[in-house]
Every structure is written in structure tokens, then in C-alpha cells.
Design a protein around this motif. Structure first.
Motif, PDB file in Angstrom:
ATOM      1  N   PHE A  67       0.721  -1.245  -0.136  1.00 31.85           N
ATOM      2  CA  PHE A  67      -0.118   0.100   0.036  1.00 31.85           C
ATOM      3  C   PHE A  67       0.932   1.421  -0.081  1.00 31.85           C
ATOM      4  CE2 PHE A  67      -3.392  -2.852   1.064  1.00 31.85           C
ATOM      5  CZ  PHE A  67      -4.570  -2.199   0.439  1.00 31.85           C
ATOM      6  N   GLY A  68       2.074   1.282   0.567  1.00 31.27           N
ATOM      7  CA  GLY A  68       2.916   2.360   0.485  1.00 31.27           C
ATOM      8  C   GLY A  68       3.624   2.431  -1.020  1.00 31.27           C
ATOM      9  N   ASN A  69       3.697   1.367  -1.778  1.00 28.97           N
ATOM     10  CA  ASN A  69       3.943   1.592  -3.196  1.00 28.97           C
ATOM     11  C   ASN A  69       3.003   1.768  -4.022  1.00 28.97           C
ATOM     12  OD1 ASN A  69       6.953   1.015  -2.476  1.00 28.97           O
ATOM     13  ND2 ASN A  69       6.575  -0.975  -2.686  1.00 28.97           N
ATOM     14  N   ALA A  70       1.712   1.585  -3.458  1.00 28.00           N
ATOM     15  CA  ALA A  70       0.556   1.986  -4.324  1.00 28.00           C
ATOM     16  C   ALA A  70       0.696   3.267  -4.676  1.00 28.00           C
ATOM     17  CB  ALA A  70      -0.673   1.550  -3.619  1.00 28.00           C
ATOM     18  N   VAL A 210     -10.443   2.009   5.420  1.00 28.07           N
ATOM     19  CA  VAL A 210      -9.442   3.010   5.723  1.00 28.07           C
ATOM     20  C   VAL A 210      -8.356   2.992   4.391  1.00 28.07           C
ATOM     21  CG1 VAL A 210      -7.712   4.279   7.083  1.00 28.07           C
ATOM     22  CG2 VAL A 210      -9.662   3.458   7.886  1.00 28.07           C
ATOM     23  N   LEU A 211      -7.856   1.856   4.091  1.00 29.41           N
ATOM     24  CA  LEU A 211      -6.811   1.814   3.026  1.00 29.41           C
ATOM     25  C   LEU A 211      -7.479   1.955   1.739  1.00 29.41           C
ATOM     26  CD1 LEU A 211      -5.027  -1.724   3.852  1.00 29.41           C
ATOM     27  CD2 LEU A 211      -4.073   0.617   3.763  1.00 29.41           C
ATOM     28  N   LEU A 212      -8.571   1.660   1.281  1.00 27.63           N
ATOM     29  CA  LEU A 212      -9.365   1.886   0.095  1.00 27.63           C
ATOM     30  C   LEU A 212      -9.585   3.370  -0.037  1.00 27.63           C
ATOM     31  CD1 LEU A 212     -11.745  -1.267  -0.089  1.00 27.63           C
ATOM     32  CD2 LEU A 212      -9.740  -0.874  -1.584  1.00 27.63           C
ATOM     33  N   ILE A 213     -10.208   4.043   0.930  1.00 24.44           N
ATOM     34  CA  ILE A 213     -10.514   5.408   0.876  1.00 24.44           C
ATOM     35  C   ILE A 213      -9.401   6.337   0.679  1.00 24.44           C
ATOM     36  CG2 ILE A 213     -11.684   7.389   1.961  1.00 24.44           C
ATOM     37  CD1 ILE A 213     -13.474   5.225   3.456  1.00 24.44           C
ATOM     38  N   ALA A 214      -8.203   5.763   1.593  1.00 21.20           N
ATOM     39  CA  ALA A 214      -7.148   6.901   1.414  1.00 21.20           C
ATOM     40  C   ALA A 214      -6.428   6.524   0.145  1.00 21.20           C
ATOM     41  CB  ALA A 214      -5.995   6.345   2.600  1.00 21.20           C
ATOM     42  N   THR A 215      -6.328   5.449  -0.542  1.00 20.68           N
ATOM     43  CA  THR A 215      -5.820   5.079  -1.751  1.00 20.68           C
ATOM     44  C   THR A 215      -6.526   5.825  -2.734  1.00 20.68           C
ATOM     45  OG1 THR A 215      -5.197   2.677  -1.022  1.00 20.68           O
ATOM     46  CG2 THR A 215      -5.212   3.332  -3.304  1.00 20.68           C
ATOM     47  N   LEU A 216      -7.788   5.941  -2.846  1.00 21.53           N
ATOM     48  CA  LEU A 216      -8.495   6.864  -3.866  1.00 21.53           C
ATOM     49  C   LEU A 216      -8.231   8.216  -3.618  1.00 21.53           C
ATOM     50  CD1 LEU A 216     -12.108   4.851  -3.742  1.00 21.53           C
ATOM     51  CD2 LEU A 216     -10.711   4.852  -5.600  1.00 21.53           C
ATOM     52  N   ALA A 217      -8.347   8.809  -2.396  1.00 23.06           N
ATOM     53  CA  ALA A 217      -7.984  10.114  -2.436  1.00 23.06           C
ATOM     54  C   ALA A 217      -6.513  10.541  -2.775  1.00 23.06           C
ATOM     55  CB  ALA A 217      -7.876  10.390  -0.926  1.00 23.06           C
ATOM     56  N   VAL A 218      -5.477   9.343  -2.440  1.00 25.29           N
ATOM     57  CA  VAL A 218      -4.202   9.670  -3.047  1.00 25.29           C
ATOM     58  C   VAL A 218      -3.854   9.765  -4.507  1.00 25.29           C
ATOM     59  CG1 VAL A 218      -1.852   8.437  -3.001  1.00 25.29           C
ATOM     60  CG2 VAL A 218      -2.906   8.838  -0.960  1.00 25.29           C
ATOM     61  N   ALA A 219      -4.870   8.669  -5.012  1.00 28.90           N
ATOM     62  CA  ALA A 219      -4.944   8.678  -6.611  1.00 28.90           C
ATOM     63  C   ALA A 219      -5.288  10.038  -7.159  1.00 28.90           C
ATOM     64  CB  ALA A 219      -5.826   7.562  -6.771  1.00 28.90           C
ATOM     65  N   TYR A 220      -6.286  10.549  -6.830  1.00 33.38           N
ATOM     66  CA  TYR A 220      -7.097  11.920  -7.129  1.00 33.38           C
ATOM     67  C   TYR A 220      -5.868  13.199  -7.071  1.00 33.38           C
ATOM     68  CZ  TYR A 220      -9.576  16.352  -7.261  1.00 33.38           C
ATOM     69  OH  TYR A 220      -9.784  17.410  -7.764  1.00 33.38           O
TER      70      TYR A 220
END
Length: 352
Positions: A67-70, A210-220
């Protein structure tokens, strides 16, 4: 610290959205985006730490690295789309030297201040050493040498072939560690940690959410961050190489940076080392090859050809880490040595 990151997320994410829609100045937005990504990464780190307690140090370290590398993978894909191939290659270099020298160095240093000697699984250390030597010294140096006598098309073909081999071997390494040889090389340290029962901060369901929401926010936010690089580089007099190697790598890997240091401070060195070294292996054997394959979809394809300073830095970082970590124990001075190497390389990239 968690409250501070919570406030930064509550302020940073809305500001990122408003600023991007209202076209605020690029330098200001660059700072807001970076702070927001780091704050979101802390939540990703806490979620993966909770999952690590449930799943064990190997799986926990792998989840944290993944998830860090995601974050970095998302930033790099948008950078590829924008044609910033040099920035992508530089950020891959930054991840390798950052994880091996900065993350491991800080972990060993911070943990070593609290404990005189810290031990971790020597079998994992030696297994990872072999993979590091293969992933960076074999798979990255070989294309560099052969590409000197090749045209662009042949270089891309070679890079694609090596990328496929790297992905297959990485998946085989996971199968070896987590399936066929799981528990075979457990250290006494790991067994003792297993006996000490620890409650996760969040449950499995909440952690995944939390991981899914944070990853989507990071993507944006990452997509918008990429568009600020050119203006920021001109404003601060930074090269694309420095932005990729130092800035993107540190921001993109903020989650595992924080988690590895916290784990080392708690004397959970198996997890800390798995995060630092496991993340490097994932970047070299999975993220970089995936980016090569994804780049085939765009007008300009990326090859696994790094600049000489990038290549020498990565090879040196691998060799230094292998020598220091191969005995299965560490102290604050070894951490300081890794940090000193990172600072020297950072100075070099800044002045290039």
C-alpha cells in the motif's frame, strides 16, 4: 501525532480539491498536495499495522510495502501519461535508495538509541540479499550494458522481456515465503513476538475500508501533483532528476517510512526490515516492471535504462545494505552509516 495527521487530512484533502478546481498557484498547490499525501499515508500505515498484528510480520510487512508503493505507482502512472519518463525512472531510483538507506537507516538509528542490539530473522535477511542483488545488480545493470549496442526498439523489447521475468520471480518469491516455506525459517525473535498478544488499533474491516478510501484520495491528489512538477522545478531551480529521486520518492513512500520507524522503536525489527527491504524488492521486481508494461499503452514507452548516477547509487545502496544486514542484527551506528550514504547521494543529485 495521529491527531495532527487527522487535522492535516481534514484540511489538506478539501484544500486539494478546491485549489485544483480554482487553479491556485502551482507552488502552493505542490506543498498542499505533498502534505495531504503524507497525512493520508499515515492512515494507510496505521491500517496496515493493524492488519500486520492479525496476519503476522511477513504478511504485515508485505501489506505495508504494497500500500505504500501503491501511492508511488499511482503517481508514476500519471507521470508516464504526462510523458515525464525521466521523473518516473528517478522516482524508482529514489525509492530503492530511500528504502534501503533512509528508511532502514532511520529505523536502525531510532531503534538503536533505545536498544543496544536489535535482532531480526537472519534467514529472511540472507534470502532478501540474494533477491536484491538479482533485482538491482542483474536486472538493472544488464539492460544498461546491452542497450549501448541496441536501437530504441530493441531496448524496449529487452526491457519488456526482463520486466516479465522480474514479475514472475517476484510472485514466485511471495509463494516461497508465504506458502511453501512459511514458518520454516522462523527466528526465536519472531516466536517470542508471536507469544506476546497485541490488540490491533482497528478491526480488519475498518482497516481495509481506510486503506481503500485513502488510496482513492491519494490517486486523485497524485494526478494533480504531477502537473505541478514543471513549475516547481523552475521556481526552486530543481532538476527533474532531483524531484524524482528525492521529493517524489519521499512523498510516495511516506507510509512505510513512518511505519518502519515506529516498528523499530517498538523493537519489532522483523516487521521494520520487511517493510524497508520488502518495499525495495517490490519496487524493483514489481512496480518498475509494471510501469514498463503500462508505458506501452502510451505514445512514449519507458525502458529499464537508468542514468549512470542512478544506477551506481542503487548498486551502492544494495551492496551497503547487504553487508550491514546480513548478520541479522543492527545498532544505531549502522543506521547512521546508511543515513550518511543517503545524504551523500542526495547532495550529488541536488547538484547535478
Amino acid at each position: 501525532m495521529d491527531k495532527i495527521f487527522g487535522i492535516l487530512v481534514l484540511i489538506g484533502v478539501p484544500l486539494s480539491i478546491i485549489g485544483s478546481l480554482m487553479h491556485w498557484p502551482s507552488v502552493m498547490m505542490f506543498i498542499i498536495y505533498c502534505v495531504s499525501i503524507i497525512a493520508l499515508a499515515s492512515y494507510m500505515g496505521r491500517a496496515t499495522e493493524s492488519l500486520a498484528i492479525v496476519a503476522g510480520p511477513r504478511v504485515g510487512g508485505l501489506l505495508n510495502a504494497t500500500f505504500g508503493n501503491a501511492v508511488e505507482l499511482i503517481i508514476s502512472i500519471f507521470a508516464l501519461q504526462a510523458g515525464l519518463i525521466e521523473v518516473v525512472l528517478a522516482s524508482l531510483t529514489g525509492s530503492v535508495i530511500g528504502n534501503l538507506l533512509l528508511v532502514a537507516g532511520l529505523s536502525f538509528f531510532v531503534g538503536g538509541i533505545k536498544y543496544k542490539r536489535q535482532k531480526f530473522n537472519v534467514f529472511d535477511a540472507r534470502h532478501n540479499s540474494g533477491l536484491l542483488m538479482f533485482a538491482v545488480i542483474v536486472a538493472f545493470v544488464i539492460p544498461e550494458i546491452f542497450a549501448m549496442s541496441m536501437d530504441t526498439r530493441s531496448t524496449i523489447s529487452l526491457s519488456v522481456g526482463i520486466s516479465i521475468i522480474l514479475i514472475i520471480l517476484y510472485l514466485a518469491a511471495l509463494f516461497f515465503k508465504l506458502v511453501t516455506h512459511r514458518g520454516v525459517y522462523n527466528s526465536q525473535n519472531e516466536e517470542r513476538n508471536g507469544e506476546a498478544h497485541e490488540e490491533p488499533e482497528w478491526g480488519k474491516g475498518k482497516s481495509i475500508l481506510v486503506l481503500l478510501i485513502a488510496t482513492l484520495a491519494v490517486a486523485y491528489i497524485s494526478e494533480n501533483l504531477v502537473h505541478t512538477f514543471e513549475v516547481v522545478a523552475k521556481s526552486f531551480g530543481w532538476s527533474e532528476l532531483f524531484i524524482g529521486v528525492i521529493i517524489v520518492a519521499i512523498v510516495g513512500n511516506a507510509a512505510e517510512h513512518a511505519s518502519a520507524i515506529v516498528m523499530a522503536f517498538k523493537n519489532k525489527m522483523d516487521v521494520a526490515v520487511e517493510i524497508a527491504v520488502g518495499s525495495t524488492l517490490q519496487v524493483a521486481m514489481f512496480v518498475a516492471p509494471v510501469l514498463v508494461l503500462v508505458s506501452l499503452l502510451y505514445s512514449e514507452s519507458m525502458s529499464l535504462i537508468f542514468t549512470i548516477p542512478e544506477l551506481v547509487s542503487m548498486v551502492t545502496a544494495v551492496l551497503l545494505t547487504v553487508v550491514i544486514a546480513n548478520d541479522g542484527e543492527t545498532n544505531w551506528f549502522e543506521g547512521a552509516t546508511l543515513l550518511a550514504a543517503y545524504i551523500i547521494m542526495g547532495m550529488g543529485f541536488y547538484l547535478l
